[in-house]
Design an enzyme around this catalytic site. Sequence first.
Site, short mmCIF file in Angstrom:
data_model
loop_
_atom_site.label_atom_id
_atom_site.label_comp_id
_atom_site.label_asym_id
_atom_site.label_seq_id
_atom_site.Cartn_x
_atom_site.Cartn_y
_atom_site.Cartn_z
CE1 TYR A 9 -3.15 3.06 0.72
CE2 TYR A 9 -3.22 2.14 2.91
CZ TYR A 9 -3.62 3.05 2.06
OH TYR A 9 -4.63 4.09 2.08
CE LYS A 24 -5.87 2.27 -1.67
NZ LYS A 24 -6.65 2.52 -0.03
#
Lengths: 311, 311, 311, 311
Positions: free
Chosen positions: B138, B166
Amino acid sequence: MSVPLPTGGVIPPLVTPRTSDGALDLAALEDVVEHLVAGGVSGLFVLGSSGEVAFLSDADREVILRETVRVSAGRVPVLAGVNDMSTARVIEQIRLAERAGVDALVATAPFYVLPSDREIEEHFRLLAASTPLPIYAYDVPVRVHRKLSPELLVRLGLDGVIAGVKDSSGDDVSFRRLVAQNRAAGKPLVLFTGHEVVVDGALLAGADGVVPGLGNVDPRRYVDLVAAARADDWATARRLQEELNELFEIVFQAQGVGGEAAGLGAFKTALVELGIIGSNRMSAPVPSLSGDAADRIREIVARSAVPVAAR
Amino acid sequence: MSVPLPTGGVIPPLVTPRTSDGALDLAALEDVVEHLVAGGVSGLFVLGSSGEVAFLSDADREVILRETVRVSAGRVPVLAGVNDMSTARVIEQIRLAERAGVDALVATAPFYVLPSDREIEEHFRLLAASTPLPIYAYDVPVRVHRKLSPELLVRLGLDGVIAGVKDSSGDDVSFRRLVAQNRAAGKPLVLFTGHEVVVDGALLAGADGVVPGLGNVDPRRYVDLVAAARADDWATARRLQEELNELFEIVFQAQGVGGEAAGLGAFKTALVELGIIGSNRMSAPVPSLSGDAADRIREIVARSAVPVAAR
Amino acid sequence: MSVPLPTGGVIPPLVTPRTSDGALDLAALEDVVEHLVAGGVSGLFVLGSSGEVAFLSDADREVILRETVRVSAGRVPVLAGVNDMSTARVIEQIRLAERAGVDALVATAPFYVLPSDREIEEHFRLLAASTPLPIYAYDVPVRVHRKLSPELLVRLGLDGVIAGVKDSSGDDVSFRRLVAQNRAAGKPLVLFTGHEVVVDGALLAGADGVVPGLGNVDPRRYVDLVAAARADDWATARRLQEELNELFEIVFQAQGVGGEAAGLGAFKTALVELGIIGSNRMSAPVPSLSGDAADRIREIVARSAVPVAAR
Amino acid sequence: MSVPLPTGGVIPPLVTPRTSDGALDLAALEDVVEHLVAGGVSGLFVLGSSGEVAFLSDADREVILRETVRVSAGRVPVLAGVNDMSTARVIEQIRLAERAGVDALVATAPFYVLPSDREIEEHFRLLAASTPLPIYAYDVPVRVHRKLSPELLVRLGLDGVIAGVKDSSGDDVSFRRLVAQNRAAGKPLVLFTGHEVVVDGALLAGADGVVPGLGNVDPRRYVDLVAAARADDWATARRLQEELNELFEIVFQAQGVGGEAAGLGAFKTALVELGIIGSNRMSAPVPSLSGDAADRIREIVARSAVPVAAR
């Protein structure tokens, strides 16, 4: 029964020793505590950034706090870092620190999150409401990416939310204003600088004490520095500061590594050289210093003639 | 037995509903899950920033994960955020997520600490070595204050350390390079954008899917947007994106509050307006939205005609 | 024939007075110069940030330099800011300053551009090669968005490229290292702090002098502060610093305006109150202070009993 | 008589060629102009960041503008960067550009200074009041360290202060909101993205055109990309973008140098390889690329098969 809180002086942020295979080294932790108490410190700050708090599981945190409380045995107060991302999690850390029997807490603003100033204020008020222990605000923008304003800090002091501040903001202008506003408010806060190379100037400005990472290595000279300043002997204070600053060059020896590896790695390497701890091993994923950087650190330490009490 | 991992599509980062008195609202959480599954999402991302992960105790985190796994019941995979300050603590969060039965993990670089790029890489490698579950990196510099480079991410992908990314970096140039390098490497990574207002462009660039906070409110239009893009119907993709962007204006209605209060508070307020959850209550110390800002949010939601499946 | 360069002391960065209709006010500039010379300053720094250098056309810059040189009449040296985006343009500013007859130059690293450290070093070397005048490096990251390292500055000093440094970096740790490295190198550089509220600490640390914006208003107390420090009378130095800091609160009175409006606007408003200049008018697009903020500034100035020489 | 302003399309920010001994190379500049016009561009943006505007004296700036106006000869409009620190100085640059006969101006917010948002707005209003030429706002936070909000830009558009925006903010979320707000306001602004590797996505989002530094090297493919997007042929747009992105890798070949050296140095090196200019010499203190980095750039250019019109 709690130990009286420090009204200033030297409160080193203890490193967390590990054995060469990476385990917590509680025997070495005990030796660090004795080194600091013998050096005349006014308190012990455990689980600060210098204690690699971010790298420690809750179980390890609790072991370290309990051991420090046990070893210090009421000779000096123990302050515990309760670092976590936001309020509810910090309160869990407070519970852990209370169980371990510490005397006071050190807390930052929330991080990772994106709070308003009002939320930061509410955060500290909720922490205080959760515990009878005194709380020190830790202002460290390089890690938290927010600056605590003098106005906020003095307001929290006047309301009994915080007992003091550890200022590691690197903003000496703001610190000077904090000193002035705190004095004008009747001195609700005890003010510590976290910057070990400008302690003489901070004391001249009105700081009450210092939380020096380098104080792990050489607590005695910091204690003497504070004593000289309190005696208005600024020539001596400056001389001691300059000696300490030559020693502080150890943190600039490693290149191309992260902040913990260079700084805390240097403190640990110096403590090995002084015979206080057995390994300069860092918490994963931080590499331990070796080779030329470690050699230069050892030379600087040798040159500095750090006073170490016989044990 | 694990649910097949998403190869793209819409994976909303679930909000964490609370009752008006501040308790976790597991019934509302179930309704959010049903709203999203009915909307056609490809997975559920629990304990992300949108899930107020930073504000949740370990006990609350585990309850939320278990409940989401129970309710989703294998219909879609559950991805769990394992956010904490550094490696050892994240591994504890991984243990917690494993116990709860999730299908995959989402991890950031360490924060609060000051790592080198090599330490960040080692962090991800240690996480992967600690678990059989797939890990998504992330990348969220606004919170972690570090950017993950395309080179690092693709290298971790090729080595099987991470399964995807992400990207909430807000750096569309870097994302485009990540897409290109990932493709050149044989596509080891599944790539999600975290920016809900530019999904059409991200899909055109080569993203596989999206993790949209706004997808809590309107999952269906995101699912349709991705379907349009896959059918090369870019006019429809753009139209749906523009409709979603009008709805996204809800996050700009509150002024003078922090990032969570404005953004997540808006998502929750909209979900109340849609009848999915009962309260827009936030985690302390974040204030809940009310007054004019909440009124404007409700108007925007009403105007948007968000599709909600009958239940 | 050039005036001997300052080896320290107080060198205020002059404000640029304007009449109430916005024209340069050379008569008021003369009065500022006389106020400062009467206050005992060691030099005049014209066209610094405090002189609104960024807002002034070349023609206006040249008029201001010529007038300052004329009025100061060799009583103290005149240092000229030569601020521009990069090397070739700064060299044009150097030509302009040479024509006006100044004694020394003050230059920043390039800004707007994205140089490497080596390019910054080459920039200073090219400036020095272009002029016989001594150059002071001005380190002001809040404006230039780059920090000049102690290593670079001392190297430039040893090579005769720069004669000194004005440190407005707000980084007291770095400044302390600069002092130490400069001393170890044989003191090639004269070191000034630009932070007017921590001058006592900077002098204790080893600064040679100060370039205080607030020195426009109260040069005398800064001169006395430096004298006290040189006499090792740190109690007096601190007392004077604290008096000055109470006066410095004028820069925090205006809210919701930019940095120049609040800070320089306060200095000008104070100078009007003291009868030194006639208007607190700022350069477009910076608004001039008025109303409550100006009232509070006047009260602070009145309370401070700023010494002003009879004229 | 002025050339009609572009309503979109490709407007490359011209590099400023120098001979190998560092002099301005006006013959090469003419060849660059012909390369771009032959490539089908909609305008020429001279003295942008890619034109090394920060490194150029006023005299050189004027020569470059005059020569570009002369050579382009009304075939396409000429836009001139008027970069300087603040309002009065930018207005002097506007005078210079007017004298040279350009068709429009490109201006940033003030830099080096610390303005409020209101001062930035007033800055643009004062610029517009000073000239009949249309002004484009250039939003480039990496250099100016301020972001221009969509609200400000659309308000300035509605008031006739600015005619358009070059967005080099790297903030695709903000750009998308700018597109939406501009459309809702009746489209007072022509919107260009400055990010050459995401043009397809920007056009899908609603951009009118692009100001691509890489367009110096390969204008034709950018022109074709825009044409494909206007024809809603997004597969072709994406393919062309990906070809351009492979070429754009030239800017990542040099390591350890500043932003201009790596990026503009790569453009110049590519133009030498294409036979458009004779030297990749940069403005002092920026080093010119050579050795391995230059070799890799040449290989990438060769592989890309950049279309160059016969001359």
